[in-house]
Scaffold this motif. Structure first.
Motif, short mmCIF file in Angstrom:
data_model
loop_
_atom_site.label_atom_id
_atom_site.label_comp_id
_atom_site.label_asym_id
_atom_site.label_seq_id
_atom_site.Cartn_x
_atom_site.Cartn_y
_atom_site.Cartn_z
N GLU A 167 0.80 -1.22 0.00
CA GLU A 167 0.00 0.00 0.00
C GLU A 167 0.84 1.28 0.00
O GLU A 167 0.50 2.25 -0.65
N ASP B 208 -4.70 -1.19 -9.60
CA ASP B 208 -4.57 -0.05 -8.68
C ASP B 208 -3.16 0.51 -8.68
O ASP B 208 -2.96 1.73 -8.56
N GLN C 53 -2.96 4.02 -10.16
CA GLN C 53 -2.98 4.74 -8.89
C GLN C 53 -4.40 4.87 -8.34
O GLN C 53 -4.90 5.96 -8.06
N ASN C 54 -5.04 3.72 -8.20
CA ASN C 54 -6.38 3.65 -7.62
C ASN C 54 -6.31 3.04 -6.21
O ASN C 54 -5.27 2.57 -5.77
N ARG D 32 -6.33 2.26 -2.18
CA ARG D 32 -5.48 2.79 -1.11
C ARG D 32 -4.08 3.10 -1.62
O ARG D 32 -3.45 4.06 -1.19
N ASP E 228 -4.44 6.40 -3.33
CA ASP E 228 -4.67 7.50 -2.39
C ASP E 228 -3.36 7.98 -1.78
O ASP E 228 -3.07 9.18 -1.71
N GLU F 297 -1.71 11.63 -2.80
CA GLU F 297 -1.61 12.64 -1.74
C GLU F 297 -0.18 13.15 -1.62
O GLU F 297 0.08 14.35 -1.52
#
Length: 835
Positions: free
Chosen positions: A182, A219, A223-224, A226, A229, A233
């Motif tokens: 993650e 993901d 970049q999907n 968690r 995220d 960020e």
């Protein structure tokens, strides 16, 4: 007492000398440990990261675009611990970074110098996420298998600039394994390592094997979730602080590219997954030792020299024979000689595995291949007399080099290279066979008997496959010598059994050697069967399918059926290749040594003395008896008739026009693969007979489809080569799941309609095949137009419209996101440019 008193005093003296140094060392270790914990906490969550820029000594900020020569960004001094390692400018005891020869760890002095030669695998991971769990298990699993593995939080030394060492480790490791978790995308080190890895993959051909730890590949790539995220960020904060956007784009590009690679997803039993990854790594590392043409062949030079001395100076047409027992390496020897001589010949042909190819495809196939290799002309002959006349007349002025591999009958040679005067002087025909008598009947000019390896050569070959190096590790030395003594000097057995023991513990070695001791020395297949017996059931099914049907078949096509049968072909094929039970060509074709092929077929025959009670049928005569006498049973899973010929003749028994009825298929309720004989007809009600069918091949399928209730709802591969069918073909209505059109075949993955002479267009319902991955329409010369609905195929990967009459492509042909191959050569009617 005197001695005790002296000893006590001496210890005190030593303590006084050593304690200050020890305290200093422990203090530094404690500081480093605290620093790592602080870094883990500071970078574990995006919101708690320190600022990415840090003031220089003059109070100014460093340039946000500064990079090192290795490609690692130094614009951010956010510390990244573990795997994606600690700060590159870590200070040692308040002093500047020490040189590699002044570090506390004595092993560090040679790290940079030895990295390039030392590591086979580079592990990149996010320390706080996986250091003490999955990555640790994987790391030790690799080490226990004898694989030199770079894990930077163990290998890199404190107090030195780690970037050159990291770049060197990535550059020189054969396999690069990023472990995505993650917070992987919140680490500068991890992301910069990934950029380096993808560059090495694309430029140097190194293997990148991604592992997705509780995150999805999609993901990571987009970049999907968690992962996304946390990444986005942090990306936003970096951009606000002037971070170079080019570096961020390069990282995103690397993330997208790596997400499309074949890798592993960790979301379940990790121990089994670690074993699978280790096995895959071992398989890749030992590929160079496979007994194909490579630079690592053992003990072959002397054999090559013996043959070359006899043949290289001759100007006459020569017939050269190489004979010996199965698995001795006859084909490998012949290939090396063929390659050495090839630059002396303008016209060359290598006809591989003639024994099997003759039975499966017939003499015309082999003759046409020979003609194409020499003259580049396709499908020239269709009868025995025509073939003999064509070859004997058209090759007369050609100096040719021909390798006839694995000949089991003198008739095969007479049909393909009957007489010396068929060829120009200086030609050479090389024949490999297990039967020396065939060479005598042909009257070869020189026959060479290929002998077994001597003990020294056998030890080297076995060690290469068991350990990927020679000599073997010390603790395995005695067992290695014992195993080689029992196995003997047969290269195939040494390769297969060495592969079986690769990466295994001593207990398995001893157990395998005990089994080998019970096998009589000359029983080669019984030795090879030891490797088959350790396979899991699904892997055995794939092995037997290949042995009986799928040698020279594209593994991707066969995998559709195996996947539908839940045989797990991804892992299964990997295991079989790792164990040297199969090989895979660069064009994805499955290969298997004839000794292993014969072992597989022998295992199927042992299932029952009656063919009707066996799982697989491949002999045409046996199939004919079972079907025509209505003796089929639910035991039969697959049928693939070969075009076997009567002994001593070039003629192939014709199969065109054979008629089969529902009665002959009534009891075949477990049939999953069916290759209908060429031109055969099928009539009647086949309800319940094809419910399990996954793959149907039907060459020259008739246009009058006289079958009722053909509910092949689990079909994933449909092949109808050389069939004169069109969009009105009666068969389309029988492949239904929702409606009467082809669009009802919701599970269809590969649709092949090659060489359809009368097919002018496809039904619009083709766009309803939501699972379709491959649409192959090449050589369907009158096909036009292409239906617009094709742009609605979400999983389409390969579209081949070569040699068709298609005038234009749909404007939205780029809509299928997975489309990666579009072949449109020789579309002579194409009116507009590509969209």
């Amino acid at each position: 007492m005197f001695h005790l008193s002296f000893g006590h005093s001496f210890a005190e003296l030593v303590a006084l000398i050593l304690l200050p140094g020890l305290a200093f060392y422990l203090l530094n270790r404690k500081k480093a440990s605290a620093r790592r914990s602080e870094e883990d906490a500071g970078t574990g969550a995006p919101g708690s990261m320190p600022t990415p820029t840090e003031a220089n000594s003059d109070g100014s900020s460093p340039s946000p675009t500064a990079t090192t020569s290795g490609g690692f960004s130094s614009s951010s001094t956010e510390t990244q611990s573990g795997g994606c390692s600690s700060s590159p400018t870590e200070i040692n005891n308040g002093a500047s970074s020490s040189s590699p020869t002044e570090t506390n760890n004595g092993a560090c002095s040679s790290l940079t110098a030895t990295t390039g030669n030392r590591y086979e695998v580079f592990l990149s991971f996010r320390g706080p996420d996986t250091r003490y769990g999955f990555t640790d298990h994987l790391y030790h699993g690799l080490l226990n298998a004898g694989i030199d593995t770079f894990r930077d939080d163990d290998e890199l030394c404190q107090g030195q600039d780690i970037r050159p060492a990291l770049v060197a480790a990535i550059t020189d490791s054969k396999i690069l394994i990023p472990v995505f978790s993650e917070s992987y995308g919140t680490s500068d080190w991890c992301l910069d390592e990934l950029v380096q890895m993808m560059e090495r993959k694309n430029n140097n051909g190194q293997i990148v094997l991604p592992v997705f730890y509780k995150v999805k590949p999609y993901d990571v790539g987009h970049q999907n979730g968690r992962f996304g995220d946390a990444f986005l960020e942090r990306e936003g904060r970096l951009l606000k602080r002037g971070f170079d956007p080019t570096i961020l784009e390069n990282r995103k590009k690397a993330l997208l590219e790596v997400s499309t690679l074949s890798g592993y997803e960790v979301d379940g039993y990790e121990a089994n997954l670690v074993k699978s990854i280790v096995r895959n790594v071992l398989s890749e590392l030992k590929r160079k030792f496979e007994l194909d043409i490579s630079e690592n062949l053992v003990g072959i030079d002397s054999h090559v020299n013996h043959v070359m001395e006899r043949v290289s100076k001759s100007r006459a047409t020569l017939f050269v024979g190489i004979h010996g027992m199965g698995g001795i390496g006859k084909t490998t020897l012949a290939k090396v000689i063929y390659n050495k001589l090839s630059n002396q010949f303008e016209h060359r042909s290598f006809l591989a595995d003639i024994r099997e190819s003759w039975k499966r495809n017939g003499v015309h196939y082999l003759r046409n291949q020979l003609i194409y290799d020499i003259l580049k002309r396709e499908n020239e002959v269709h009868s025995e007399n025509e073939g003999t006349k064509f070859i004997s007349s058209k090759f007369k002025g050609k100096k040719v080099l021909v390798l006839l591999d694995d000949v089991d009958d003198v008739v095969r040679v007479k049909c393909l290279a009957g007489k010396r005067d068929w060829f120009s002087s200086g030609s050479m025909i090389i024949i490999t066979t297990g039967n020396e008598k065939i060479l005598k009947e042909v009257g070869v000019d020189y026959a060479y008997k290929h002998e077994e390896m001597d003990n020294d050569q056998a030890l080297i070959l076995f060690s290469q496959h068991a350990f990927r190096r020679h000599p073997p590790p010390r603790k395995f030395k005695d067992l290695t010598h014992e195993a080689v003594f029992i196995i003997g000097g047969l290269p195939l057995s040494l390769e297969v059994l060495g592969s079986l023991l690769c990466g295994e513990e001593l207990a398995l070695w001893r157990g395998t050697i005990d089994k080998l001791k019970k096998v009589p020395p000359k029983k080669v297949r019984e030795k090879l069967r030891i490797s088959y017996d350790v396979l899991e059931d699904e892997q055995k099914q794939i092995f037997l399918d290949i042995a009986c049907f799928f040698i020279s078949t594209d593994r991707r096509t066969a995998s559709y059926m195996w996947d539908a049968c839940r045989f797990f072909p991804g892992e299964g094929i990997e295991v079989l290749r790792f164990m040297s039970l199969i090989k895979i060509d660069d064009d994805h074709k499955l290969r298997m040594h004839d000794q292993l092929r014969d072992l597989g077929r022998e295992i199927v025959r042992e299932e029952n003395q009656w063919p009707k009670n066996r799982s697989r049928l491949w002999d045409s005569e046996e199939i004919g008896k079972v079907l025509k006498q209505n003796k089929g049973t639910e035991k039969i899973q697959a049928i693939y008739p070969s075009k076997s010929s009567s002994e001593g003749s070039c003629k192939i028994a014709t199969r065109d026009g054979a008629i089969y009825t529902d009665k002959q298929f009534k009891k075949l309720t477990r049939l999953r693969f069916l290759h209908m004989m060429e031109g055969a007809h099928l009539r009647g009600d086949v309800k319940d007979s094809v419910d399990e069918l996954k793959w149907l091949q039907w060459e020259n399928c008739p246009t009058n489809f006289e079958v009722d209730n053909f509910h092949a709802t689990e079909l994933v591969v449909l092949e109808l080569p050389h069939s004169k069918i069109n969009e009105a073909w009666e068969g389309w209505s029988s492949f239904k799941q929702i409606d009467s059109s082809i669009g009802g075949m919701k599970a269809l993955l590969r649709f092949e309609l090659r060489a359809r002479e009368s097919l002018t267009k496809l039904p619009a319902q083709i766009g309803e095949l939501k699972a379709l991955e491959q649409l192959l329409l090449n050589n369907t010369r009158v096909l036009s137009p292409l239906p617009e609905s094709i742009v609605s195929l979400p999983k389409l990967e390969i579209l081949d419209i070569s040699c068709t009459s298609i005038k234009k492509l749909p404007n939205d042909i780029g809509r299928p996101r997975r489309l990666r191959v579009l072949r449109a050569s020789h579309c002579e009617n194409m009116e507009v440019e590509m969209p």
